[in-house]
Scaffold this motif. Sequence first.
Motif, PDB file in Angstrom:
ATOM      1  N   LYS A  47       1.116  -0.973  -0.072  1.00 29.16           N
ATOM      2  CA  LYS A  47       0.028   0.085   0.104  1.00 29.16           C
ATOM      3  C   LYS A  47       0.566   1.231   0.077  1.00 29.16           C
ATOM      4  O   LYS A  47       0.130   2.173  -0.194  1.00 29.16           O
ATOM      5  CB  LYS A  47      -0.771  -0.045   0.950  1.00 29.16           C
ATOM      6  CG  LYS A  47      -2.257  -0.813   1.335  1.00 29.16           C
ATOM      7  CD  LYS A  47      -3.121  -0.722  -0.211  1.00 29.16           C
ATOM      8  CE  LYS A  47      -3.923  -1.796   0.545  1.00 29.16           C
ATOM      9  NZ  LYS A  47      -4.659  -1.561  -1.186  1.00 29.16           N
ATOM     10  N   ASN A  75      -2.697  -5.985  -6.423  1.00 29.86           N
ATOM     11  CA  ASN A  75      -3.260  -5.969  -5.790  1.00 29.86           C
ATOM     12  C   ASN A  75      -3.732  -4.167  -6.684  1.00 29.86           C
ATOM     13  O   ASN A  75      -2.426  -4.236  -6.901  1.00 29.86           O
ATOM     14  CB  ASN A  75      -2.938  -5.913  -4.348  1.00 29.86           C
ATOM     15  CG  ASN A  75      -4.416  -5.390  -4.029  1.00 29.86           C
ATOM     16  OD1 ASN A  75      -5.814  -5.358  -4.149  1.00 29.86           O
ATOM     17  ND2 ASN A  75      -3.983  -4.397  -2.371  1.00 29.86           N
ATOM     18  N   ASP A  76      -4.579  -4.376  -6.622  1.00 30.62           N
ATOM     19  CA  ASP A  76      -5.638  -2.443  -6.621  1.00 30.62           C
ATOM     20  C   ASP A  76      -5.797  -1.780  -8.152  1.00 30.62           C
ATOM     21  O   ASP A  76      -6.335  -1.418  -8.342  1.00 30.62           O
ATOM     22  CB  ASP A  76      -4.844  -2.033  -6.192  1.00 30.62           C
ATOM     23  CG  ASP A  76      -5.153  -1.983  -4.315  1.00 30.62           C
ATOM     24  OD1 ASP A  76      -5.531  -3.099  -3.751  1.00 30.62           O
ATOM     25  OD2 ASP A  76      -4.002  -1.596  -3.597  1.00 30.62           O
ATOM     26  N   GLY A  92     -10.761  -4.695  -5.243  1.00 28.65           N
ATOM     27  CA  GLY A  92     -11.539  -4.587  -3.997  1.00 28.65           C
ATOM     28  C   GLY A  92     -12.694  -3.605  -4.146  1.00 28.65           C
ATOM     29  O   GLY A  92     -13.277  -3.284  -5.408  1.00 28.65           O
ATOM     30  N   ASP A  95     -12.045  -0.206  -5.513  1.00 29.99           N
ATOM     31  CA  ASP A  95     -10.800  -0.750  -6.594  1.00 29.99           C
ATOM     32  C   ASP A  95     -11.909  -0.204  -8.194  1.00 29.99           C
ATOM     33  O   ASP A  95     -11.555   0.124  -9.390  1.00 29.99           O
ATOM     34  CB  ASP A  95     -10.055  -1.791  -6.627  1.00 29.99           C
ATOM     35  CG  ASP A  95      -9.640  -1.613  -5.809  1.00 29.99           C
ATOM     36  OD1 ASP A  95      -9.109  -0.500  -5.069  1.00 29.99           O
ATOM     37  OD2 ASP A  95      -8.463  -2.580  -5.340  1.00 29.99           O
TER      38      ASP A  95
HETATM   39 MG    MG Z   1      -7.517  -2.377  -3.267  1.00 31.16          MG
END
Ligand code: MG
Length: 213
Positions: A47, A75-76, A92, A95
């Motif tokens: 992150k 991710n993301d 997510g 996202d």
């Molecule tokens: Mg995410």
Amino acid sequence: MGFFMNKIKDNILYLVLSSEYARQRPIYDIAELAIDAGIDMLQMREKDLPEDGLISLGRRLQSLCRKKAIPFIVNDNPYIAQKINADGLHLGQEDIKRYPLARARALLGKEKIIGLSTHSVYEFSLANEQDFDYIAYGPIFPTKTKDYNIGAKDIEAILRISKKPVVFIGGIDISNIDILILQGAKNIAVIRAITEAQDIAGAARLLKDRLKI
Ligand code: MG
Ligand code: TZP
């Protein structure tokens, strides 16, 4: 042809890598130990890294995963996944507002793996009708990345309606994994149960052994 034609197999132990929970150890080394111990899929979840850091770490991890023949998931951000030609992308609920599935699919192509996080039976049922390759469901138990957990009560219901692989996540470790397995769970994702372990390989091996039963 995509590298992973069947995309997701069953009984997968999915390691989500976050340096935040790595006790200052290099994430790449943790990945290598865990892969050699039997994890089936790896995600880079960083992150706090800027884009160039994500790209350089992502390239190294993708090349490690390619060598070891397991899928590597970013991710993301579909643009990072595309840039490093990752095997897949994990989104997510926030996202997908920024990058709707159709856009992520168009960027990555139909042979890449795209997974979505869901946090309720309702969110799961919506994801179940869309072109995701797997659906993550959790957090089952208390965990550090979320301030709530949804418990293990709906696992059987989720598995009954699921049309694609379900990956359970959130606070899962060797002490509670059987609660999920006894209800039919096949796939588990963890961060800390592996990344915080003193013995990375040993922790991965124990979890993987439970999934084989
Ligand atoms: Mg995410
Ligand atoms: N999404 C739901 S729970 C979770 C994420 C990323 C964190 C899982 O981490 P841990 O350490 O396995 O509880």
